[in-house]
Design a protein around this motif. Structure first.
Motif, short mmCIF file in Angstrom:
data_model
loop_
_atom_site.label_atom_id
_atom_site.label_comp_id
_atom_site.label_asym_id
_atom_site.label_seq_id
_atom_site.Cartn_x
_atom_site.Cartn_y
_atom_site.Cartn_z
N LYS A 65 -34.23 33.08 -14.16
CA LYS A 65 -35.23 33.83 -13.43
C LYS A 65 -35.83 34.88 -14.38
CE LYS A 65 -34.45 31.80 -9.49
NZ LYS A 65 -35.45 30.90 -8.88
N ARG A 66 -37.15 34.84 -14.52
CA ARG A 66 -37.80 35.80 -15.40
C ARG A 66 -37.67 37.22 -14.88
NH1 ARG A 66 -42.35 38.73 -15.96
NH2 ARG A 66 -43.39 38.80 -18.01
N ASP A 67 -37.84 37.38 -13.57
CA ASP A 67 -37.87 38.71 -12.96
C ASP A 67 -36.67 38.92 -12.04
OD1 ASP A 67 -40.40 39.34 -14.15
OD2 ASP A 67 -41.33 38.03 -12.64
N GLN A 68 -36.31 40.17 -11.88
CA GLN A 68 -35.26 40.54 -10.93
C GLN A 68 -35.73 40.24 -9.50
OE1 GLN A 68 -32.31 40.79 -9.78
NE2 GLN A 68 -31.60 42.65 -10.86
N TYR A 69 -34.79 39.81 -8.65
CA TYR A 69 -35.12 39.59 -7.24
C TYR A 69 -35.58 40.90 -6.61
CZ TYR A 69 -32.84 35.01 -7.42
OH TYR A 69 -32.51 33.71 -7.72
N ARG A 105 -20.01 20.20 -7.39
CA ARG A 105 -19.68 20.44 -8.80
C ARG A 105 -18.29 21.05 -8.84
NH1 ARG A 105 -20.34 25.89 -8.90
NH2 ARG A 105 -21.63 26.66 -7.21
N ASN A 106 -17.68 21.04 -10.01
CA ASN A 106 -16.33 21.58 -10.17
C ASN A 106 -16.31 22.84 -11.03
OD1 ASN A 106 -15.21 19.38 -8.72
ND2 ASN A 106 -15.39 18.12 -10.56
N ASP A 107 -17.46 23.22 -11.60
CA ASP A 107 -17.53 24.38 -12.47
C ASP A 107 -18.36 25.47 -11.83
OD1 ASP A 107 -16.12 22.99 -14.51
OD2 ASP A 107 -17.99 21.98 -15.08
N ASP A 108 -18.26 26.69 -12.38
CA ASP A 108 -19.07 27.79 -11.91
C ASP A 108 -20.55 27.52 -12.17
OD1 ASP A 108 -16.86 29.34 -11.09
OD2 ASP A 108 -16.56 30.06 -13.14
N ALA A 109 -21.40 28.08 -11.32
CA ALA A 109 -22.85 28.00 -11.51
C ALA A 109 -23.38 29.41 -11.76
CB ALA A 109 -23.51 27.38 -10.28
N TYR A 110 -24.51 29.49 -12.44
CA TYR A 110 -25.02 30.79 -12.86
C TYR A 110 -26.52 30.88 -12.62
CZ TYR A 110 -20.58 30.92 -15.39
OH TYR A 110 -19.26 30.89 -15.73
N ILE A 111 -26.95 31.99 -12.00
CA ILE A 111 -28.36 32.37 -11.95
C ILE A 111 -28.54 33.50 -12.96
CG2 ILE A 111 -30.23 33.25 -10.53
CD1 ILE A 111 -28.77 32.11 -8.08
N ILE A 112 -29.32 33.25 -13.99
CA ILE A 112 -29.46 34.20 -15.10
C ILE A 112 -30.81 34.91 -14.93
CG2 ILE A 112 -29.57 34.46 -17.60
CD1 ILE A 112 -27.94 31.80 -17.71
N ILE A 113 -30.77 36.21 -14.76
CA ILE A 113 -31.95 36.99 -14.39
C ILE A 113 -32.42 37.82 -15.59
CG2 ILE A 113 -32.89 38.63 -12.73
CD1 ILE A 113 -30.47 37.92 -10.92
N GLY A 114 -33.73 37.76 -15.83
CA GLY A 114 -34.31 38.50 -16.94
C GLY A 114 -34.59 37.63 -18.14
N VAL A 115 -34.44 36.30 -17.98
CA VAL A 115 -34.67 35.36 -19.07
C VAL A 115 -35.68 34.32 -18.61
CG1 VAL A 115 -33.64 33.64 -20.61
CG2 VAL A 115 -32.35 35.70 -19.98
N LYS A 116 -36.73 34.14 -19.40
CA LYS A 116 -37.73 33.12 -19.12
C LYS A 116 -37.40 31.87 -19.91
CE LYS A 116 -41.76 31.12 -18.22
NZ LYS A 116 -42.07 30.54 -16.90
N VAL A 131 -34.19 43.26 -17.27
CA VAL A 131 -34.47 43.81 -15.94
C VAL A 131 -34.30 45.32 -15.97
CG1 VAL A 131 -33.73 41.70 -14.78
CG2 VAL A 131 -32.07 43.53 -15.15
N GLU A 132 -34.92 45.99 -15.00
CA GLU A 132 -34.87 47.44 -14.96
C GLU A 132 -33.93 47.98 -13.89
OE1 GLU A 132 -38.82 48.84 -14.50
OE2 GLU A 132 -39.48 48.16 -16.49
N SER A 133 -33.49 47.13 -12.98
CA SER A 133 -32.61 47.60 -11.91
C SER A 133 -31.55 46.54 -11.61
CB SER A 133 -33.42 47.89 -10.64
OG SER A 133 -34.08 46.72 -10.19
N HIS A 134 -30.49 46.96 -10.91
CA HIS A 134 -29.37 46.06 -10.61
C HIS A 134 -28.93 46.21 -9.16
CE1 HIS A 134 -28.57 44.38 -14.55
NE2 HIS A 134 -28.70 45.58 -15.09
N PHE A 135 -28.29 45.14 -8.65
CA PHE A 135 -27.56 45.17 -7.39
C PHE A 135 -26.07 45.21 -7.72
CE2 PHE A 135 -31.08 41.99 -6.84
CZ PHE A 135 -31.97 42.86 -6.24
#
Length: 538
Positions: free
Chosen positions: A21-25, A48-59, A71-75
């Motif tokens: 995800k290019r931008d933060q939610y 699936r049997n492995d962890d999945a990842y949503i990577i934020i701030g990367v295009k 990103v400029e902010s976090h949850f």
């Protein structure tokens, strides 16, 4: 998460377990909030049997090049869980992880695989539709197709921090070469360990185990083997297709339920493989999913298929039912269908079949499948009825309502007529409250709660009367004589049923998913995700 691991993740292409995800939610309105919910559900529901990842701030560009924007902010975890919990039937296991890299701040949402998928929205919210199953298909999130829904429910039914042990295994009896993984249990507790012809199980594919005539029959995917319980040697083996239930022995037959088929082979010991072309009989199930209980020459299989109702011909439903199969020849005795979604494995007692679905509990005659009594436990379809427990007097059943997250109820009924005796008091505020199994001991119910404790309730008044101080991750137990044997991700523990004191503990060297323990001749048989079948002693 360190920078090196983050870089390795970013090197991967988008797929079923990686999303960039290019931008933060943004959470400014329901539409924006629902974008995050849909993305998480899609990852969580994908098989699936492995962890999945949503990577934020990367295009991520089509040629594989990554642009590190930041990103400029976090949850934090609680922000996301609070957003999801009243909109989804159960919250996936997830972690929000801030990461610093090249002087910029990024975020990773890690979604762990879970035996509780699929995760369903319980109401319309933004772009998320009630009861719609979202999955990850390639690098896109989409609504699941009917065949994908069937695969999810088939996987669902194939049924949920120890210290490092440095004991030597040099004198351990290992059947076949230990080439898969390292041994997980202390050498002094292992009688034998087998890792031969079977594929390594995962957290969603469990070996199915049963013991008959001093032989442990173990099946997973396309292989079933019989192991001598004294030494672990292979004395019987067969090839099936996607084994989905415990093998059983009837007269001189070994009967193995698999996806869409039940096969019966000779029980004669042999070093050669039994195959589909030398079965005594086979029968084809009416669906892709089969579980069973058996009694006096009859096996019950659960049938689940996509079907339209007469009043809604354009809408497909998961139709749950039971079919009775004659073990002598594989012929169908009778079939009983419902339009309910979830179900428990049926229990047979005194030639009565007790069967719990998402809406109702049924008592059926084993001889012909006719209804003795039926009680409605829930007003709306649910995919998670609790396990069923029956003894000579009582029946305990439970459901929770996905449209009302505050509703989850466990009831004790008179097994002869279905009349309610009491409501079991559940203090947990989560929906998958019971996630292993139940046992009825006279007037007491033994189970596990969602805080991962072992608990005991009085089923006459519904009161909680005991709870273990220790917690056990993904516990599942069995009863043996006066003892309760609990398998969990960190090992196996034994409790005395009389006073619920802990009298034995076999601690694993690392956390592994484990099957329900089987106890026979004071040996404890378990299989786990290190690739081994174990015969253990306390």
């Amino acid at each position: 998460m360190d920078g090196n691991f983050f870089v390795e993740l970013c090197k991967k292409p988008e797929g079923i377990n990686i999303d960039f995800k290019r931008d933060q939610y943004k959470l400014n309105n329901d539409i924006l909030k629902s974008n995050l919910i849909k993305d998480i559900l899609s990852m969580a529901n994908t098989i699936r049997n492995d962890d999945a990842y949503i990577i934020i701030g990367v295009k991520s560009y089509p040629n594989g090049v990554k642009e590190y924007i930041g990103v400029e902010s976090h949850f934090d975890d609680s922000d996301i869980q609070n957003l999801i919990k009243d909109k989804v039937d159960k919250v996936p296991i997830l972690h929000y992880i801030p990461v610093m890299f090249q002087g910029k701040s990024f975020a990773v949402i890690k979604i762990s695989p879970s035996r509780y998928r699929p995760f369903l929205p319980i109401r319309d919210f933004g772009i998320v539709r009630k009861q719609c199953i979202y999955i990850r298909r390639g690098s896109m999130n989409d609504e699941a197709r009917s065949e994908e829904i069937m695969e999810l429910y088939k996987e669902k039914l194939l049924n949920d921090t120890p210290k490092l042990n440095t004991n030597s295994t040099s004198n351990l009896t290992v059947i076949n070469s230990p080439t898969k993984n390292s041994i997980s249990y202390p050498a002094e507790n292992i009688i034998w360990a087998y890792n031969g012809d079977l594929e390594t199980m995962t957290n969603s594919n469990y070996w199915n185990q049963s013991v008959f005539d001093n032989i442990l029959y173990v099946g997973l995917k396309d292989t079933c083997v019989g192991l001598d319980i004294d030494n672990g040697n292979v004395v019987w083996k067969a090839r099936a297709t996607e084994i989905v239930g415990k093998p059983l022995k009837y007269n001189e037959l070994i009967i193995v339920p698999s996806s869409g088929r039940i096969s019966a082979w000779s029980s004669e010991k042999s070093s050669k493989w039994y195959h589909q072309n030398n079965t005594i009989w086979q029968c084809n199930s009416r669906s892709n999913i089969s579980f069973y209980d058996y009694y006096n020459g009859t096996v019950l299989i659960i049938t689940v298929k996509m079907s339209a109702r007469a009043d809604e011909p354009s809408q497909l439903y998961l139709m749950t039912g039971i079919e009775s199969i004659d073990l002598t020849n594989g012929n169908s005795n009778w079939a009983f269908d419902t339009y309910d979604m979830g179900h428990s494995v049926p229990v047979i007692l005194n030639e009565v079949v007790y069967f719990l679905t998402s809406l109702n509990i049924y008592a059926l005659r084993l001889t012909d499948g006719s209804i003795i009594w039926q009680k409605q436990l829930n007003k709306t379809p649910s995919t998670n009825p609790f396990p069923l427990a029956v003894n000579e007097k009582y029946l305990v059943a439970g459901v929770w309502d996905p449209y009302n997250p505050e509703f989850f109820e466990m009831v004790c009924l008179n097994k002869d007529n279905g009349e309610k005796i009491c409501v079991i008091e559940l203090e947990s505020q989560t929906h998958n409250f019971i996630h292993s199994n139940f046992a009825l001991l006279d007037n007491k119910l033994v189970g596990t709660n969602d805080n991962e404790h072992i608990a005991v309730w009085d089923i006459i008044n519904g009161q909680l009367i005991w709870e273990s101080e220790e917690t056990y991750q993904y516990p599942i137990f069995s009863l043996h004589k006066e003892n309760l044997i609990v398998g969990y991700m960190g090992g196996v523990v034994k409790y005395s049923i009389n006073d619920m004191t802990q009298i034995g503990h076999i601690e694993a060297s690392e956390k592994k998913y484990i099957t329900e323990p089987i106890v026979h001749n004071d040996k404890v048989f378990v299989s786990c995700t290190d690739g081994y079948v174990y015969a253990l002693r306390f």
